[in-house]
Design an enzyme around this catalytic site. Structure first.
Site, PDB file in Angstrom:
ATOM      1  N   SER A 190       0.835  -1.195   0.000  1.00 20.74           N
ATOM      2  CA  SER A 190       0.000   0.000   0.000  1.00 20.74           C
ATOM      3  C   SER A 190       0.871   1.247   0.000  1.00 20.74           C
ATOM      4  O   SER A 190       2.032   1.217   0.433  1.00 20.74           O
ATOM      5  CB  SER A 190      -0.893   0.007   1.248  1.00 20.74           C
ATOM      6  OG  SER A 190      -1.527   1.259   1.435  1.00 20.74           O
ATOM      7  N   TYR A 203      -1.676  -0.938  10.574  1.00 21.01           N
ATOM      8  CA  TYR A 203      -1.846  -1.391   9.196  1.00 21.01           C
ATOM      9  C   TYR A 203      -0.669  -0.928   8.339  1.00 21.01           C
ATOM     10  O   TYR A 203      -0.096  -1.720   7.576  1.00 21.01           O
ATOM     11  CB  TYR A 203      -3.159  -0.825   8.653  1.00 21.01           C
ATOM     12  CG  TYR A 203      -3.403  -1.063   7.179  1.00 21.01           C
ATOM     13  CD1 TYR A 203      -3.916  -2.271   6.725  1.00 21.01           C
ATOM     14  CD2 TYR A 203      -3.160  -0.058   6.242  1.00 21.01           C
ATOM     15  CE1 TYR A 203      -4.170  -2.484   5.372  1.00 21.01           C
ATOM     16  CE2 TYR A 203      -3.406  -0.255   4.898  1.00 21.01           C
ATOM     17  CZ  TYR A 203      -3.907  -1.469   4.467  1.00 21.01           C
ATOM     18  OH  TYR A 203      -4.146  -1.667   3.123  1.00 21.01           O
TER      19      TYR A 203
END
Length: 295
Positions: A190, A203
Site C-alpha cells: 500500500s 496497518y
C-alpha cells in the site's frame, strides 16, 4: 487491453468525492456502496496473457481481489479465491464472473490468521489444479483508530499483523513446493508503506513489512525462476473503506487525481506482473497511487 481504446481523462473517468456518507460493519459489502465499485465487469477485455494459469487469490470475494479474479479469468486463468464465512455471497458473485469468462472458479472459506487453514488452502488448490502458477496475497485487515496508538488494542494489533503478515508468510512457505519455474507471487502492499496515516499506524507498519518481504523473497527465489513482486495501491474504493474508516465523504480526494481508484484500475498491474511480459521483473513494487510521489 482493459478499457475503451479511446483516451480517457483519469481525473474524470470515475466518480469523484464528495461521496454520500456511509457506514458498514466489517468486513463490508459491495451492494450498499454509493457509488458502486467498478471491478471491470463491463470494461475488462482479455488478451490471452494467462492462458491455463492456475491461480490463487486471497481476499478474492470483493474489491481488488474481485477485480483481479475477473481479469485473470478473462486472460484465461482458473481461479481459487478465499473469503471469510460472512463473505460467502460476495464470493459467489466473483465466482460467477470467473465462470462467465469460461474458466474454473473455486471458492474457499479461509481465515489466513490460522496456519492450518493456510496449509489446507494450498492443499485444496493443488488438489483442484495440480499446481499453483500465481499466488496473490491480497487479503488484509485494517481498522482506523483516530485516537492513535493508545486506542490500538492488543487484539486489534494481533489481528492486523496475523492477517497481513503471518498469512502471507505461511501461504508462501506452503505454496512454494507447488509453484513451478515461471510462476510468480504477487503481494498487495500500500501507499501506507511509504506515507503512513497516523490513524492506520498498525496497518501501515505491516504494509511496510510486505515491501521488505517481497524484495527479500524475490532474491531468494530468483535462482528457481519464481518471480516475487508487489502492487502498492493508493486509495481504492472497496467495501473495506466504509467498514473501517469513520468518514468516507472525501475518501481519495487527497490524491493528485482528486479521487480514489476503482478496483478495475488495479487489476492490470496484477495481470502484467503475473504474465510472461514481466519475465525480467522481480523484487519490484508497482505503485498505483494516483500520482502520490513515493520514495
Amino acid at each position: 487491453m482493459t478499457r475503451s481504446e479511446q483516451p480517457q481523462d483519469p481525473n474524470r473517468n470515475h466518480p469523484r468525492p464528495d461521496f454520500p456518507e456511509q457506514d458498514q460493519e466489517h468486513p463490508g459489502w459491495t451492494g450498499p456502496m454509493d457509488p458502486p465499485p467498478d471491478h471491470g465487469e463491463d470494461s475488462y477485455r482479455g488478451s490471452d496473457l494467462l492462458t491455463d494459469r492456475k491461480t490463487v487469490i486471497t481476499g478474492g470475494d470483493s474489491g481488488i481481489g474481485r477485480a483481479v479474479a475477473l481479469a485473470f479469468a478473462r486472460e484465461g486463468a482458473d481461479v481459487l479465491l478465499t473469503h471469510l464465512p460472512e463473505e460467502e455471497e460476495e464470493a459467489r458473485e466473483t465466482a460467477r464472473l470467473v465462470e462467465e469468462a469460461g474458466r474454473t472458479a473455486v471458492t474457499l472459506v479461509c481465515d489466513i490468521r490460522d496456519e492450518k487453514q493456510c496449509r489446507a488452502l494450498v492443499e485444496r488448490a493443488v488438489s483442484e489444479f495440480g499446481r499453483i502458477d500465481v499466488l496473490v496475497n491480497n487479503a488484509a485487515y485494517q481498522m482506523s483508530q483516530p485516537d492513535g496508538i493508545a486506542a490500538i488494542s492488543t487484539e486489534q494489533f494481533d489481528r492486523v499483523v496475523r492477517t497481513n503478515l503471518y498469512g502471507m508468510f505461511w501461504l508462501c512457505k506452503s505454496a512454494l513446493p507447488h509453484i513451478p519455474a515461471g510462476g510468480s507471487i504477487i503481494n498487495t502492499t500500500s501507499v501506507q508503506a511509504y506515507k503512513p496515516s497516523p490513524h492506520l499506524l498498525d496497518y501501515a507498519m505491516t504494509k511496510g513489512a510486505i515491501v521488505t518481504f517481497t524484495q527479500g523473497l524475490a532474491q531468494m527465489l530468483a535462482p528457481d525462476g519464481i518471480r516475487v513482486n508487489a502492487v502498492a495501491p493508493g486509495p481504492v474504493w472497496t467495501p473495506l473503506i466504509p467498514a473501517t474508516l469513520p468518514d468516507t465523504k472525501e475518501f481519495g480526494k487527497q490524491s493528485p487525481l482528486g479521487r480514489p481508484a476503482q478496483p478495475a484500475e488495479m487489476a492490470p498491474a496484477y495481470v502484467f506482473l503475473a504474465s510472461a511480459n514481466a519475465s525480467f521483473i522481480t523484487g519490484e513494487i508497482m505503485n498505483a497511487t494516483g500520482g502520490t510521489p513515493l520514495p
